[in-house]
Design an enzyme around this catalytic site. Structure first.
Site, PDB file in Angstrom:
ATOM      1  CE  LYS A 183      36.010  42.711  33.395  1.00  0.00           C
ATOM      2  NZ  LYS A 183      35.422  42.989  34.718  1.00  0.00           N
ATOM      3  CD  GLU A 230      35.324  40.516  43.297  1.00  0.00           C
ATOM      4  OE1 GLU A 230      34.371  40.741  42.547  1.00  0.00           O
ATOM      5  OE2 GLU A 230      36.503  40.676  42.952  1.00  0.00           O
ATOM      6  CD  GLU A 281      38.592  45.794  35.000  1.00  0.00           C
ATOM      7  OE1 GLU A 281      38.954  44.892  35.782  1.00  0.00           O
ATOM      8  OE2 GLU A 281      39.358  46.679  34.573  1.00  0.00           O
ATOM      9  CD  GLU A 418      45.035  45.147  36.989  1.00  0.00           C
ATOM     10  OE1 GLU A 418      44.054  44.455  37.324  1.00  0.00           O
ATOM     11  OE2 GLU A 418      44.964  46.108  36.203  1.00  0.00           O
TER      12      GLU A 418
END
Length: 435
Positions: A183, A230, A281, A418
């Site tokens: 990833k 986050e 992910e 996105e």
């Protein structure tokens, strides 16, 4: 690195109601505004009593050594004694050790805080300086009359134009398919400039972010400003907590989620919790955080499955990890151990970081690095600098950033879309989204 100065700090309990951001004077240098707010409470300050700038692999450790020296010699009077009182430093660290952008740890001269109905003002002076005239409560009578008026700004392309971004994503997917990396998180930037060539003010930006994205952590440190969903790590009273976000879906027309999941195709929870791409992910990101926290914590709780976090523009898969601290590390040292997570870099970390450097075409600066604060006990909050922009040295322009996790199943056009959704937060805050 120059020796840390000797500081004096005093914290007094006060009565603060209303918006903390209105206390920021309009004439303050925007690079000296600090903030950490959520749901209207938190910390807002300005001025600079002391600051250190660090670079390279040693940037976290050098900043902590400076902080240890600073707090070891400081004279502190604290009648409140809550997290965020007394001597407090705000920090923002470069994503990459090779970044030309310095990492910063700074102590504001004035800090107003509020938590659980209690409020305080902290003032800091360098040894030998007098305390500012008047009582600190006088600071609370200020109200910035221009805080609701955004500056006139214009936007232009960043390092890679939007039209070229799908090709960058395709190259990332090729590296994954070839087995080089599992990833990789790729980000792009856009540039905004003051239409009249004036300094970009941060108080109106923070005000709009805090109002619209109250459930996130609105921050400002050394010209970096944003609203991150986050939490990299919170350390308080011996407990550590980290929130992992990875897996994103656009929220259509601001429609709230129904109280309970439905089986209908329009429910984003059904899509996110059943999407192999998003779950993969997310799993990479959770694993990277749990592995980094494990040496520092006992009773580490890692949820078996993520939940869906609802934000004004997007939905995210989210997991909250908690543990009991046993290593004695400060919150900054924990942030350094966690950075970079797979949510902002990729897996394996070293390979993903190299791919980022080869494909993005830009220096991220402090985007996607740890941002937050810590007090004299070492407790504090550190988020990941997402949904943010960074002022240029001349303060008349700003780079905005957005990225996304790329796995083998990613679609280049969807990844471009996105980033556009994620740029909405800062475009709204700067008054661009309504034009």
């Amino acid at each position: 690195m120059s020796p840390a100065p000797r500081l004096r700090a005093r914290t007094l309990a006060v009565d603060v109601t209303g918006d903390l951001l209105t206390r920021i004077p309009d004439e303050v240098d925007p690079r000296e505004v600090v903030a950490w707010l959520r749901e209207g409470d938190g910390l807002v300050g300005w001025g600079c009593a002391a600051e250190v700038r660090t670079h390279g692999e040693d940037r976290f450790a050098a900043a902590e050594r400076w902080w240890d020296e600073l707090r070891g010699t400081a004279q502190v009077e604290d009648e409140v004694r809550l997290p965020g009182t007394g001597l407090v430093a705000f920090g923002s660290f470069a994503f990459s050790p090779g970044s030309a952008d310095p990492s910063v740890l700074t102590v504001p001269r004035v800090l107003i805080g509020r938590r659980d109905g209690l409020a305080w003002v902290t003032q800091v002076v360098v040894e030998g300086e007098p305390w500012p005239p008047g009582h600190p409560v006088e600071l609370l009578g200020r109200s910035n009359p221009h805080i609701s008026t955004p500056d006139p700004l214009v936007e232009s392309e960043g390092a890679v134009p939007a039209s070229g971004w799908p090709a960058v994503i395709s190259r990332g997917i090729d590296r994954i398919v070839a087995g080089e990396v599992d990833k990789v998180v790729l980000a792009r930037d856009v540039v905004v400039r003051h239409d009249l060539g004036h300094v970009v003010r941060l108080a109106p930006v923070l005000e709009r972010l805090e109002c619209r994205y109250a459930a996130t952590w609105t921050f400002a440190v050394a010209g970096l400003v944003g609203a991150t969903p986050e939490m990299l790590v919170r350390l308080q009273g011996g407990r550590a907590r980290s929130r992992v976000l990875a897996g994103t879906m656009r929220r259509a027309n601001g429609i709230p989620l129904p109280a309970e999941p439905t089986t209908g195709p329009s429910d984003p929870r059904l899509h996110l919790v059943s999407s192999a791409k998003d779950l993969d992910e997310h799993a990479y990101a959770v694993r990277s955080v749990s592995e980094a926290l494990a040496p520092h914590c006992t009773d580490l709780h890692v949820p078996e499955a993520p939940y869906v976090l609802e934000l004004p523009d997007v939905y995210h898969l989210a997991s909250d990890l908690t543990g009991t601290m046993v290593s004695g590390a400060t919150s900054l040292r924990l942030a350094a151990a966690l950075h970079p997570t797979a949510a902002v870099c990729g897996t394996p970390t070293d390979v993903a970081a190299r791919v980022i450097g080869e494909l993005e075409g830009m220096d991220r600066g402090r985007y996607a690095g740890p941002v937050g604060w810590m007090d004299g006990s070492g407790d504090g909050d550190w988020g990941i600098a997402l949904r943010c922009g960074e002022l240029a040295p001349d303060r008349r322009s700003m780079r905005l950033f957005a990225g996304g996790g790329i796995v083998a199943a990613s679609d280049p056009e969807a990844e471009l879309a996105e980033t556009e959704v994620k740029l909405t937060a800062m475009r709204h805050a700067l008054g661009l989204a309504t034009r």
